[in-house]
Enzyme design. Structure first.
Site, PDB file in Angstrom:
ATOM      1  N   ASP A  26      59.969 -70.002  81.268  1.00 29.53           N
ATOM      2  CA  ASP A  26      61.452 -69.636  81.784  1.00 29.53           C
ATOM      3  C   ASP A  26      61.864 -71.091  82.589  1.00 29.53           C
ATOM      4  OD1 ASP A  26      60.169 -67.324  81.559  1.00 29.53           O
ATOM      5  OD2 ASP A  26      60.247 -66.633  83.851  1.00 29.53           O
ATOM      6  N   TRP A  50      50.292 -69.152  77.646  1.00 26.82           N
ATOM      7  CA  TRP A  50      50.596 -68.722  78.974  1.00 26.82           C
ATOM      8  C   TRP A  50      49.275 -68.950  79.995  1.00 26.82           C
ATOM      9  CZ3 TRP A  50      49.794 -65.352  82.961  1.00 26.82           C
ATOM     10  CH2 TRP A  50      50.939 -64.929  83.822  1.00 26.82           C
ATOM     11  N   SER A  87      58.563 -67.821  88.729  1.00 23.96           N
ATOM     12  CA  SER A  87      59.921 -68.176  88.709  1.00 23.96           C
ATOM     13  C   SER A  87      60.773 -67.936  89.607  1.00 23.96           C
ATOM     14  CB  SER A  87      60.711 -67.228  87.453  1.00 23.96           C
ATOM     15  OG  SER A  87      60.306 -67.867  86.229  1.00 23.96           O
ATOM     16  N   TRP A 276      61.260 -68.715  72.918  1.00 17.67           N
ATOM     17  CA  TRP A 276      59.969 -68.757  72.318  1.00 17.67           C
ATOM     18  C   TRP A 276      59.731 -69.065  71.143  1.00 17.67           C
ATOM     19  CZ3 TRP A 276      60.632 -63.557  74.976  1.00 17.67           C
ATOM     20  CH2 TRP A 276      61.135 -62.707  74.308  1.00 17.67           C
TER      21      TRP A 276
END
Ligand code: DQQ
Length: 474
Positions: A26, A50, A87, A276
């Protein structure tokens, strides 16, 4: 891996923002400060998957040419963000740059999906960040609800107080955005639910709420789990509740998620989103990087209450060599290769009159034999624009699902598109402000051709302007 070793990577974009290496998701903390734009982002600096989230950081004076800066936030062992700095946003607190982000901490005995708001400030012009000793600044989600998630922030100033929207889900109900207010960004008072959805319609959890005024409406953007695509609502806001009046998709291509926007000094609402990858984890790890930031998009309000997305004018700063085609007839079912080596770093403005054809296609990344090609097709009867990736790559492990969206022709019955191609990234904007973003991974070095095709009738290319795009990352 370094920028140097990425030079021969045929899929790594060169004029979109990409992390120095490894994993990015993000956009975070978008803010204009002293005439410069700051972009932070969810970053795993040690692997292309991730993982424990850091905040990467970059700066630009024009929204398109970026300079990497040192990592802004890293998890603090034993702290409320021990397992990740998730985020959040940046605000100007009376001259003090301040971040509000989600602290992820699996040791604190909280359910795995609940993060808590944390604050950090900078005293050296956004270079380094000091986390607040009082973190987390909200101790728990609203108690009376069975909350499935509690994270991601939108913070703004309203009538002399700070307001904060936090994304969440309520078990058995659906996605929700909670609303808080504060005098000082540290002590928050719960107001209530700003908005909520039904899980069958709009997912169980709403991530990354983005809430702002635009024209005479307010806009709420959320990224629902498990929909994996961001949706927006425009509607009315009375200081406590948001009443949606129009719903749409932020991007119809299936690759943009968790967008964030900010108002710049020109008064534009500028948005970036995470694009992505469309390939396997093994391919990402081998490449050594994953995740691309969309180009900056300016959001405006359409007459029907929907949103219009268009590339920021600054994207044109990257244009180099220009070629143009005018008034070219497209014979039925006869593919016209305009340029067999047009390239894959392109900005195209195209106007096609479908005439009596049943569909018209713009073909990019076409190998000379046509075995690899990506088709952007307007279906006249359906009135839809579609991205066809069935032949985008000979690599069967790359994603090839179709994407499409309704697309209006102008009153002159002409299809007008802006197409931005940056190796594995394809962003297609329609004249009515819809964007379809896709990812493609051609395997051949000669998949660089540009072609047009009319099916079932005669069409006409009214005009095509094509610019080679200059790399931002040398
Ligand atoms: N990504 C972050 C979360 C957010 C999710 C974690 C959305 O804060 O909900 O990396 O992609």
């Amino acid at each position: 891996m370094t920028e140097q070793s990425f030079r021969s990577d045929p899929h790594r974009p060169v004029y979109h923002f990409v992390p120095p290496s490894n994993w990015m998701n993000d956009p975070n903390g978008l803010i204009e400060w002293n005439g410069e734009y700051h972009l932070f982002y969810q970053y795993n600096p040690v692997a292309a998957v991730w993982g424990p989230m850091h905040w990467g950081h970059a700066v630009s004076s024009d929204l398109v040419r970026w300079r990497h800066l040192p990592i802004a936030l890293a998890p603090t062992p034993g702290g409320p963000d021990a397992d990740g700095c998730w985020s959040g946003v940046a605000v100007n607190d009376n001259g003090v740059p301040t971040l509000v982000y989600s602290g992820h901490n699996t040791q604190a005995g909280r359910p795995n999906d609940v993060q808590l708001p944390c604050v950090a400030v900078s005293h050296d012009r956004l270079s380094s960040w000091e986390k607040d000793a009082a973190n987390p600044v909200i101790a728990a989600p609203p108690e009376h609800l069975d909350v499935l998630a509690f994270r991601d922030h939108c913070v703004w100033r309203e009538n002399g107080v700070w307001k904060q929207a936090i994304g969440a889900g309520v078990r058995g109900q659906g996605g929700v955005v909670f609303l808080y207010q504060s005098e000082n960004l540290r002590e928050w008072q719960y107001i209530g639910q700003l908005a909520e959805g039904e899980s069958e319609e709009s997912g169980q959890i709403w991530e990354c709420p983005d809430f702002f005024a635009l024209g005479d409406r307010h806009v709420l953007i959320v990224s629902p789990i498990p929909l994996q695509r961001s949706i927006y609502f425009t509607g009315a806001y009375n200081g406590e509740r948001f009443q949606p009046m129009f719903q749409g998709e932020v991007d119809a291509g299936g690759y943009l998620y968790a967008p964030q926007s900010f108002t710049d000094s020109q008064g534009r609402r500028v948005m970036f989103g995470w694009l992505w990858e469309g390939r396997t984890e093994a391919a990402r790890v081998e490449a050594g990087w994953a995740g691309v930031m969309s180009l900056p998009r300016v959001i405006s309000l359409r007459g029907d209450g929907g949103l219009h997305f268009a590339p920021a004018d600054e994207v044109a700063l990257l244009r180099g060599n220009h070629r143009a085609y005018r008034a070219v007839a497209l014979a039925p079912d006869d593919e016209l290769v305009l340029d067999p080596a047009a390239g894959n770093l392109l900005d195209l403005e195209v106007a096609i009159e479908p005439g009596n054809a049943s569909s018209v296609s713009l073909v990019v990344c076409r190998s000379p034999d046509g075995a690899e090609q990506t088709r952007i097709t307007y279906d006249v009867a359906a009135g839809s624009l579609n991205i066809d990736r069935r032949r985008s790559s000979a690599d069967q492990d790359t994603q090839a699902a179709p994407a499409g969206h309704a697309c209006l022709l102008g009153s002159d019955k002409t299809l007008r598109l802006r197409v931005l191609l940056d190796r594995s990234v394809l962003e297609v904007f329609t004249a009515d402000g819809v964007c379809l973003t896709s990812r493609i991974y051609p395997t051949r070095r000669d998949s660089l051709g540009l072609a047009l095709e009319a099916t079932g009738g005669t069409a006409r290319l009214a005009g095509l302007d094509m610019w080679d795009m200059r790399p931002v990352w040398e």
